[in-house]
Write a protein that holds these residues in place. Structure first.
Motif, mmCIF file in Angstrom:
data_model
loop_
_atom_site.group_PDB
_atom_site.id
_atom_site.type_symbol
_atom_site.label_atom_id
_atom_site.label_comp_id
_atom_site.label_asym_id
_atom_site.label_seq_id
_atom_site.Cartn_x
_atom_site.Cartn_y
_atom_site.Cartn_z
ATOM 1 N N THR A 109 0.853 -1.189 0.000
ATOM 2 C CA THR A 109 0.000 0.000 0.000
ATOM 3 C C THR A 109 0.888 1.239 0.000
ATOM 4 O O THR A 109 1.693 1.435 0.905
ATOM 5 C CB THR A 109 -0.917 0.016 1.234
ATOM 6 O OG1 THR A 109 -1.725 -1.172 1.233
ATOM 7 C CG2 THR A 109 -1.822 1.237 1.208
ATOM 8 N N LEU A 110 0.748 2.050 -1.043
ATOM 9 C CA LEU A 110 1.591 3.233 -1.163
ATOM 10 C C LEU A 110 1.293 4.218 -0.038
ATOM 11 O O LEU A 110 0.134 4.505 0.266
ATOM 12 C CB LEU A 110 1.370 3.908 -2.518
ATOM 13 C CG LEU A 110 1.763 3.099 -3.758
ATOM 14 C CD1 LEU A 110 1.505 3.906 -5.017
ATOM 15 C CD2 LEU A 110 3.211 2.667 -3.688
ATOM 16 N N THR A 111 2.355 4.707 0.582
ATOM 17 C CA THR A 111 2.237 5.687 1.652
ATOM 18 C C THR A 111 3.038 6.919 1.261
ATOM 19 O O THR A 111 4.273 6.897 1.266
ATOM 20 C CB THR A 111 2.775 5.128 2.985
ATOM 21 O OG1 THR A 111 2.073 3.922 3.305
ATOM 22 C CG2 THR A 111 2.578 6.131 4.108
ATOM 23 N N PHE A 112 2.358 7.986 0.891
ATOM 24 C CA PHE A 112 3.040 9.186 0.441
ATOM 25 C C PHE A 112 3.383 10.077 1.632
ATOM 26 O O PHE A 112 2.561 10.301 2.516
ATOM 27 C CB PHE A 112 2.169 9.960 -0.553
ATOM 28 C CG PHE A 112 2.037 9.274 -1.876
ATOM 29 C CD1 PHE A 112 2.966 9.499 -2.877
ATOM 30 C CD2 PHE A 112 1.001 8.380 -2.121
ATOM 31 C CE1 PHE A 112 2.867 8.862 -4.104
ATOM 32 C CE2 PHE A 112 0.894 7.730 -3.340
ATOM 33 C CZ PHE A 112 1.830 7.969 -4.334
ATOM 34 N N GLU A 113 4.610 10.544 1.639
ATOM 35 C CA GLU A 113 5.080 11.437 2.692
ATOM 36 C C GLU A 113 6.160 12.346 2.116
ATOM 37 O O GLU A 113 6.765 12.046 1.079
ATOM 38 C CB GLU A 113 5.640 10.643 3.871
ATOM 39 C CG GLU A 113 6.801 9.729 3.498
ATOM 40 C CD GLU A 113 7.310 8.922 4.685
ATOM 41 O OE1 GLU A 113 7.787 9.560 5.640
ATOM 42 O OE2 GLU A 113 7.227 7.692 4.655
ATOM 43 N N SER A 114 6.397 13.463 2.781
ATOM 44 C CA SER A 114 7.430 14.397 2.335
ATOM 45 C C SER A 114 8.790 13.947 2.859
ATOM 46 O O SER A 114 8.907 13.512 4.007
ATOM 47 C CB SER A 114 7.123 15.808 2.840
ATOM 48 O OG SER A 114 5.937 16.298 2.253
ATOM 49 N N TYR A 150 15.017 21.039 0.186
ATOM 50 C CA TYR A 150 14.097 20.681 -0.906
ATOM 51 C C TYR A 150 13.433 19.342 -0.584
ATOM 52 O O TYR A 150 14.114 18.346 -0.305
ATOM 53 C CB TYR A 150 14.858 20.588 -2.226
ATOM 54 C CG TYR A 150 13.988 20.244 -3.407
ATOM 55 C CD1 TYR A 150 13.249 21.232 -4.057
ATOM 56 C CD2 TYR A 150 13.892 18.927 -3.854
ATOM 57 C CE1 TYR A 150 12.445 20.912 -5.132
ATOM 58 C CE2 TYR A 150 13.081 18.605 -4.927
ATOM 59 C CZ TYR A 150 12.355 19.602 -5.556
ATOM 60 O OH TYR A 150 11.553 19.292 -6.618
ATOM 61 N N PHE A 151 12.099 19.306 -0.636
ATOM 62 C CA PHE A 151 11.359 18.100 -0.292
ATOM 63 C C PHE A 151 10.432 17.706 -1.445
ATOM 64 O O PHE A 151 9.970 18.550 -2.217
ATOM 65 C CB PHE A 151 10.509 18.334 0.968
ATOM 66 C CG PHE A 151 11.294 18.255 2.251
ATOM 67 C CD1 PHE A 151 11.151 17.177 3.102
ATOM 68 C CD2 PHE A 151 12.187 19.260 2.599
ATOM 69 C CE1 PHE A 151 11.861 17.093 4.284
ATOM 70 C CE2 PHE A 151 12.912 19.201 3.777
ATOM 71 C CZ PHE A 151 12.750 18.101 4.625
ATOM 72 N N VAL A 152 10.176 16.395 -1.554
ATOM 73 C CA VAL A 152 9.208 15.862 -2.509
ATOM 74 C C VAL A 152 8.279 14.914 -1.766
ATOM 75 O O VAL A 152 8.576 14.493 -0.646
ATOM 76 C CB VAL A 152 9.898 15.114 -3.674
ATOM 77 C CG1 VAL A 152 10.728 16.059 -4.509
ATOM 78 C CG2 VAL A 152 10.746 13.961 -3.151
ATOM 79 N N ARG A 153 7.146 14.566 -2.414
ATOM 80 C CA ARG A 153 6.204 13.614 -1.819
ATOM 81 C C ARG A 153 6.156 12.344 -2.657
ATOM 82 O O ARG A 153 5.937 12.400 -3.873
ATOM 83 C CB ARG A 153 4.798 14.221 -1.729
ATOM 84 C CG ARG A 153 4.601 15.169 -0.572
ATOM 85 C CD ARG A 153 3.157 15.663 -0.500
ATOM 86 N NE ARG A 153 2.215 14.551 -0.342
ATOM 87 C CZ ARG A 153 1.940 13.962 0.831
ATOM 88 N NH1 ARG A 153 2.535 14.378 1.933
ATOM 89 N NH2 ARG A 153 1.065 12.993 0.892
ATOM 90 N N ASN A 154 6.401 11.215 -2.005
ATOM 91 C CA ASN A 154 6.284 9.915 -2.658
ATOM 92 C C ASN A 154 6.363 8.863 -1.560
ATOM 93 O O ASN A 154 6.409 9.198 -0.377
ATOM 94 C CB ASN A 154 7.390 9.713 -3.702
ATOM 95 C CG ASN A 154 6.941 8.798 -4.834
ATOM 96 O OD1 ASN A 154 6.451 7.703 -4.598
ATOM 97 N ND2 ASN A 154 7.097 9.262 -6.065
#
Length: 263
Positions: A109-114, A150-154
């Protein structure tokens, strides 16, 4: 005479139907045998990979259990970091089994976070330092092109899984020089690029076409590196990314590239 013609036609049609059925059964049996070989290759790879962190944990456990052993705060911190990394690696391998086993229909189950790509790349490099302890001619380096803020969400866990495997494979095939990891947003518009470069022998030409194939020919698999790349490629697709080998790379060795959407 007419009934004989009809009978012959019926017999021909029946024979054709039998041939189609036999061919379908034969194809199904071949697919089953191939699937069995795929599972065997996957399980053998997992079995091989899980023994490395288990041996590390066992060795560290034996070391810290010695009564006459004195450890400084720095030593304790290093041991704790190694044990934590080995435990995380085992957890990652278990996730792989769950993701690709027939028993887990839903998969991960994909869990997106920064998260900070810089921090994640550094973490993967630090975690793989033990891969080059016996090769002092190899260095693990990070190329800083983005700000640490610098942050991304994935799905951070799956991104880390891919980078870890790419770094580990690069360490396997690099006897001297360096393994360089970095990330940027300048190579492709609207996407984060994470790369792993090495100064190893490079990928043999006869393996280029099937480098990311999902268990296409498990019997011909030379080592776990191909299986690792197949897993990484499949995981990258699950998180909206792409994984490829940079065919325009001019230096000695290999450059593997993971791109992710910027969210």
């Amino acid at each position: 005479m007419m009934w004989m013609v009809i009978l012959v036609i019926i017999l021909v049609l029946a024979l054709l139907a039998c041939l189609v059925y036999v061919n379908a059964v034969s194809c199904k049996m071949k697919a089953i045998r191939k699937a069995d070989r795929m599972k065997q290759a996957f399980l053998l790879n997992i079995n091989h990979e899980i023994r490395t962190p288990l041996k590390s944990l066992a060795g560290l456990s034996d070391m810290v259990s010695k009564e006459d052993l004195y450890l400084s705060k720095n030593d304790k911190r290093n041991i704790a970091d190694q044990m934590r990394y080995s435990a995380n690696l085992i957890g990652t391998l278990i996730d792989e089994v769950m993701m690709f086993s027939d028993c887990s229909q839903q998969g991960h189950t994909l869990t997106f976070e920064s998260f900070s790509p810089n921090a994640l790349c550094r973490r993967c490099l630090e975690g793989n330092m033990n891969s080059i302890y016996h090769r002092q001619a190899v260095q693990l380096n990070f190329k800083r092109e983005l700000s640490d803020e610098y942050f991304v969400r994935n799905d951070r866990h799956l991104v880390e899984l891919i980078i870890n495997k790419l770094v580990l494979n690069a360490c396997r095939f690099t006897e001297e020089g360096e393994v360089l990891v970095g990330c940027n947003t300048s190579e492709q518009i609207g996407r984060l690029t994470i790369f792993v470069e090495d100064t190893g022998e490079g990928v043999p030409e006869h393996r280029l076409n099937n480098l990311f194939s999902w268990f296409e020919e498990p019997d011909d698999m030379n080592d776990e590196a191909e299986l690792d790349l197949s897993i990484c490629h499949r995981v990258a697709e699950q998180i909206g990314g792409t994984l490829y080998m940079d065919s325009h790379y001019q230096r000695r060795g290999t450059r593997m590239v993971l791109t992710l959407p910027i969210r």
